[in-house]
Design an enzyme around this catalytic site. Structure first.
Site, PDB file in Angstrom:
ATOM      1  N   MET A   1      29.830  19.213  -9.784  1.00 42.68           N
ATOM      2  CA  MET A   1      31.768  19.899 -10.246  1.00 42.68           C
ATOM      3  C   MET A   1      32.121  18.783 -10.964  1.00 42.68           C
ATOM      4  O   MET A   1      33.274  18.582 -11.250  1.00 42.68           O
ATOM      5  CB  MET A   1      31.565  17.946  -8.819  1.00 42.68           C
ATOM      6  CG  MET A   1      31.412  18.794  -7.555  1.00 42.68           C
ATOM      7  SD  MET A   1      32.281  20.419  -6.499  1.00 42.68           S
ATOM      8  CE  MET A   1      30.937  21.355  -7.647  1.00 42.68           C
TER       9      MET A   1
ATOM     10  N   LYS B   1      18.564  13.159   3.420  1.00 40.88           N
ATOM     11  CA  LYS B   1      19.385  13.695   4.623  1.00 40.88           C
ATOM     12  C   LYS B   1      18.350  14.853   5.172  1.00 40.88           C
ATOM     13  O   LYS B   1      18.116  15.017   5.947  1.00 40.88           O
ATOM     14  CB  LYS B   1      20.463  14.743   3.997  1.00 40.88           C
ATOM     15  CG  LYS B   1      21.412  13.229   3.064  1.00 40.88           C
ATOM     16  CD  LYS B   1      22.616  13.908   2.414  1.00 40.88           C
ATOM     17  CE  LYS B   1      22.614  14.512   0.932  1.00 40.88           C
ATOM     18  NZ  LYS B   1      21.905  13.446   0.023  1.00 40.88           N
TER      19      LYS B   1
ATOM     20  N   CYS C   1      35.281  23.583  -4.712  1.00 44.32           N
ATOM     21  CA  CYS C   1      34.281  23.085  -5.221  1.00 44.32           C
ATOM     22  C   CYS C   1      33.311  24.039  -6.549  1.00 44.32           C
ATOM     23  O   CYS C   1      32.798  23.806  -7.535  1.00 44.32           O
ATOM     24  CB  CYS C   1      33.113  21.780  -4.209  1.00 44.32           C
ATOM     25  SG  CYS C   1      32.870  24.175  -3.026  1.00 44.32           S
ATOM     26  N   MET C   2      33.611  25.329  -6.056  1.00 42.71           N
ATOM     27  CA  MET C   2      32.676  26.499  -7.031  1.00 42.71           C
ATOM     28  C   MET C   2      33.606  27.739  -7.413  1.00 42.71           C
ATOM     29  O   MET C   2      33.213  28.559  -8.395  1.00 42.71           O
ATOM     30  CB  MET C   2      31.886  27.274  -5.945  1.00 42.71           C
ATOM     31  CG  MET C   2      30.348  26.290  -5.375  1.00 42.71           C
ATOM     32  SD  MET C   2      29.647  25.480  -6.652  1.00 42.71           S
ATOM     33  CE  MET C   2      29.479  26.240  -7.748  1.00 42.71           C
TER      34      MET C   2
ATOM     35  N   GLY D   1      27.137  22.630  -3.989  1.00 44.78           N
ATOM     36  CA  GLY D   1      27.772  21.479  -2.756  1.00 44.78           C
ATOM     37  C   GLY D   1      27.132  21.734  -1.320  1.00 44.78           C
ATOM     38  O   GLY D   1      26.733  21.485  -0.786  1.00 44.78           O
ATOM     39  N   GLN D   2      27.358  23.325  -1.183  1.00 45.54           N
ATOM     40  CA  GLN D   2      27.312  23.391   0.486  1.00 45.54           C
ATOM     41  C   GLN D   2      25.742  24.756   0.143  1.00 45.54           C
ATOM     42  O   GLN D   2      26.093  25.863  -0.020  1.00 45.54           O
ATOM     43  CB  GLN D   2      28.391  24.358   0.560  1.00 45.54           C
ATOM     44  CG  GLN D   2      29.572  23.042   0.528  1.00 45.54           C
ATOM     45  CD  GLN D   2      30.652  24.249   1.457  1.00 45.54           C
ATOM     46  OE1 GLN D   2      31.441  23.888   2.744  1.00 45.54           O
ATOM     47  NE2 GLN D   2      31.817  24.700   0.429  1.00 45.54           N
TER      48      GLN D   2
END
Length: 816
Positions: A349, A84, A168-169, A386-387
């Site tokens: 996650m 990516k 998510c966190m 994840g971000q």
């Protein structure tokens, strides 16, 4: 000299020259990189995708990103990128970029001017400021999130702001807070270079954080011995590299960790000295509703009470619950009991999106503390994000509904007073009442006003809740037909969210604007604008300031500070106010620098000290706390709470948890029992259903599905199924099947014995595909403490579909 060494030295020379130029002059407003003989100008930026925080070198020519390289000067990735990352530049150039504001009239989105768009938002806020909400993300830059937070909490006296990091966190946050009294990891990525054992708790690191995973694999290729243990609910590419794979039944990770703690105490291999000096024991409070922080503080328990609570969790009992053989539980217990190895645990996650996610986080911290595998390089429990700025923006800036910047709480009177002082607000401006968290916010928005739906307008920036929220029929699609509800979306492409939007605003993206991110290891990163956005797309930060200014001009009292000045008054080096709400003047001054320097003042209370903006211009990120030295230089901190590296630890203390919830410089070891999942398989719905990501795509695929190379490699979603389960039902590989839950159904192709293998009775569906929305059927039950939904566990069944209902391969492979 080898080519790699030559390239590294060449890059170092170039970067040193640029840094020297920038350090000797006023900070530039945008990139000052100069082009080489090929006409390409190179500058630095963190990658736009995940929370790893890899640095890239961005090559620009003719106002377009034309090349991407891994940055060899960056400690995070050392010149390497994932698939990516190597294609990140193409994310800017999808054919359907949003380029003009759009307002829905008579059911159709029609182009309007920016002035009308700003006025439309202003009128909605003025009409009912208490019914207005902002939903942001861990993709906001730090200045963007800070501006949104100040606008809502300091301007509108409204705490209805929350980021998608809640999805998510949030459980990682509550885990850190209730263990150490302060959020975010004590260790850093350097632990991956020093550990003897790497344990992955329910996360597929080889595909989700491949650059980090490669650090460990690279050590092996150089002859180092690193034991890798994959604890998961399905076999993945991570499993292929692992020495041990422990496949557990969903939700039973709680029992496994209690089993490890049980063995440490039973065998006498816990670190009694470390525990006595640095730890207390806690359990869930008898009255969780006693105060807003009661669930985070818990009740005290003695060591004997803790030991007694663990007594039932023998290896054999844990095997009954989890399906993991008792010998493997003993393996983990023996490893944690050793003093001659260093153990790093990582998770993402699997722990966090869990109805007992806070407890899962707590128990993992607990076994590290109980065993003394903490505070040394290679000995650390570390959550991965994840971000790109879930830590830097959502958590540190405090864009959650209960937070203020720098780890402060809206419910704490002293924290409110401090924030009002920093923002120069009248006393009492900040509302003490916590706002709606993400799930509650969207539930209220999708509820008719007359039935208690107290959110009337939501402004979404930098996220796609129409695809990423759980139980979409309830939390998003129910908005349709509610005429008094108004959805504003700032984004770069059409998404599942813009399908129901009433106002769509085209945004600048990544290097089309200045920015700062904060990654998973507390590293704050900076970059400059390098290319112009397309059409009329504009920065998200400018959009917030422009709306704030319109409200100020309309007489909203909250947009004035204590002295009657505009809340976002920004001045240049001569002290002259710059009208940054005017887009033509926005880049007359470096707005990011002004906002960041203002935000820095908030960072010191919880020892999250940030360096001046110009220090980040020169660096490939710095890990906080960043502390100024006697010679004027700035030093980052790799290992928090450890005397050898953390300057806030008192001399001779060795380890000091200086934000301890018990005010005694000790961390908390929690006991939490195993509890069943909110929804488990039964006769009607006999399968476990789990969701997640894939290597090629990032989150909802808004960017990566528009990159031809990535879209071609993984063109559509699918359902993983065990071959014996498929054979029993007469289902073939590639056949379109229907997956049903109590919330709906989804038709998509089966992938049997593909890249990953699920166990019998389990299904896995990735969530990147806008056309195949798995979150139409997910559960969305939340952790009672963090309020984070569980995406990983719900009950499902499968069946055949008719030929007429099947998806033609061509339609699935067609580009968006």
């Amino acid at each position: 000299m080898q080519r790699r060494e030559f390239l590294k030295l060449s890059a170092l020379a170039t970067a040193s020259a640029v840094a020297a130029t920038r350090a000797g002059a006023a900070t530039p407003v945008t990139s000052t990189a100069t082009a080489g003989m090929d006409g390409i100008a190179w500058d630095k930026a963190p990658c736009r995708f995940c929370g790893t925080g890899c640095h890239v070198r961005v090559g620009v020519k003719d106002d377009r990103v034309v090349a991407i390289q891994g940055d060899q000067l960056a400690d995070v990735n050392k010149g390497l990128l994932c698939v990516k990352g190597y294609h990140v530049g193409l994310a800017l150039y999808g054919r359907d970029r949003l380029t003009t504001p759009l307002l829905r009239r008579n059911g159709k989105l029609e182009p309007i001017s920016w002035d009308e768009a700003i006025e439309t938002i202003s009128r909605r806020v003025m009409a009912a400021p208490e019914r207005f909400a902002i939903y942001g993300s861990g993709q906001w830059t730090i200045p963007e999130g800070y501006a949104a937070n100040k606008f809502m909490k300091g301007g509108l006296s409204n705490n209805h702001i929350d980021p998608n990091a809640r999805l998510c966190m949030a459980s990682a946050v509550t885990g850190y807070l209730s263990t150490y009294g302060v959020d975010e990891p004590a260790g850093c990525y350097d632990d991956l270079d020093k550990c003897d054992v790497l344990i992955m708790w329910g996360n597929n690191m080889a595909e989700m954080h491949p650059v980090l995973f490669s650090r460990v694999i690279d050590r092996r290729s150089h002859g180092e011995k690193v034991m890798i243990i994959d604890i998961g609910t399905r076999r993945t590419r991570t499993t292929e590299f692992s020495d041990h794979y422990l496949e557990f039944k969903p939700q039973s990770d709680l029992a496994i960790m209690n089993g490890i703690a049980h063995l440490l105490i039973k065998n006498g291999t816990y670190d009694a000295t470390f525990v006595e000096r640095f730890c207390n024991f806690r359990k869930a409070p008898g009255d969780p509703a006693a105060s807003p922080v009661a669930p985070l503080l818990g009740d005290a328990m003695t060591f004997d009470e803790y030991r007694a609570a663990l007594d039932p969790y023998t290896p054999e009992y844990v095997e009954q619950i989890s399906g993991v053989h008792a010998s493997k539980i003993r393996l983990l217990g023996d490893l944690f009991g050793r003093r001659d190895v260093r153990i790093t645990s990582v998770w993402c996650m699997g722990f966090n999106q869990h109805t007992r996610g806070t407890n899962a986080n707590r128990l993992c911290h607990g076994i590290h503390l109980l065993s003394g595998h903490f505070g040394k390089p290679g000995d650390a429990p570390t959550s991965l994000t994840g971000q790109p700025s879930a830590c830097g923006t959502a958590r540190e800036v405090g864009t959650l509904c209960h937070l203020l910047p720098g780890g402060r709480l809206v419910a704490n009177p002293e924290h409110r007073r401090e924030s009002e002082r920093f923002w120069n607000l009248p006393d009492g401006r900040i509302n003490p009442k916590m706002g709606h968290h993400t799930v509650a916010m969207w539930e209220k928005f999708c509820t008719p006003t007359e039935k208690g739906g107290d959110i009337g307008t939501i402004w979404v920036q930098v996220t796609n809740p129409g695809q990423s929220l759980p139980n979409l029929h309830k939390l998003f699609k129910a908005k349709k037909g509610l005429e008094d509800k108004f959805l504003i979306v700032s984004d770069v492409y059409p998404t599942a969210t813009t399908e129901l939007a009433d106002l769509v605003l085209p945004s600048s993206m990544w290097v089309e604007k200045n920015g700062m991110f904060g990654n998973s290891e507390r590293r704050t990163q900076q970059w400059f604008k390098m290319v112009n956005p397309p059409g009329e797309a504009r920065d998200d930060c400018w959009q917030i300031i422009a709306v704030a200014r319109r409200l100020f001009e309309s007489g909203h009292p909250g947009l004035k500070d204590r002295d009657g000045n505009f809340l976002f008054t920004i001045r240049n080096d001569t002290g002259t106010e710059v009208p940054v709400w005017d887009w033509e003047r926005y880049y007359d001054v470096n707005v990011d620098k002004v906002l960041f320097e203002e935000y820095r003042a908030f960072s010191r209370s919880k020892h999250k000290d940030l360096a001046p903006y110009d220090e980040y211009v020169k660096a490939r990120g710095l890990r906080w706390p960043v502390v100024q030295q006697a010679n004027g230089s700035w030093r980052e901190t790799k290992f928090r709470f450890s005397e050898f590296d953390d300057s806030y630890v008192k001399k001779g203390a060795e380890i000091q948890f200086y934000h301890s919830t018990t005010k005694d410089n000790k961390a908390q070891i929690w006991f939490a029992p195993y509890e069943k999942a909110a929804e488990e398989p039964d006769a009607e719905y006999p399968f476990w259903l789990c969701t997640g990501r894939v290597l090629e795509h990032w989150h909802t695929g808004t960017m990566t599905m528009r990159i031809p190379q990535l879209h071609g490699a993984m063109p559509h979603a699918y359902v993983e199924m065990h071959p014996e389960d498929a054979a029993e039902r007469g289902l073939a590989n590639g056949e379109t099947i229907v997956v049903r839950t109590r919330r709906g159904e989804l038709k998509l192709p089966a992938w049997i014995n593909g890249r990953a293998q699920v166990p019998r009775g389990s299904l896995f569906i990735p969530f990147f595909d806008q056309r195949l929305l798995v979150n139409d059927i997910t559960l969305g039950e939340i952790d009672p403490i963090s309020k984070e939904p569980d995406y990983k566990k719900c009950a499902a069944t499968v069946g055949r579909v008719s030929v007429a209902e099947s998806f033609p391969a061509s339609s699935l492979q067609k580009s968006l």
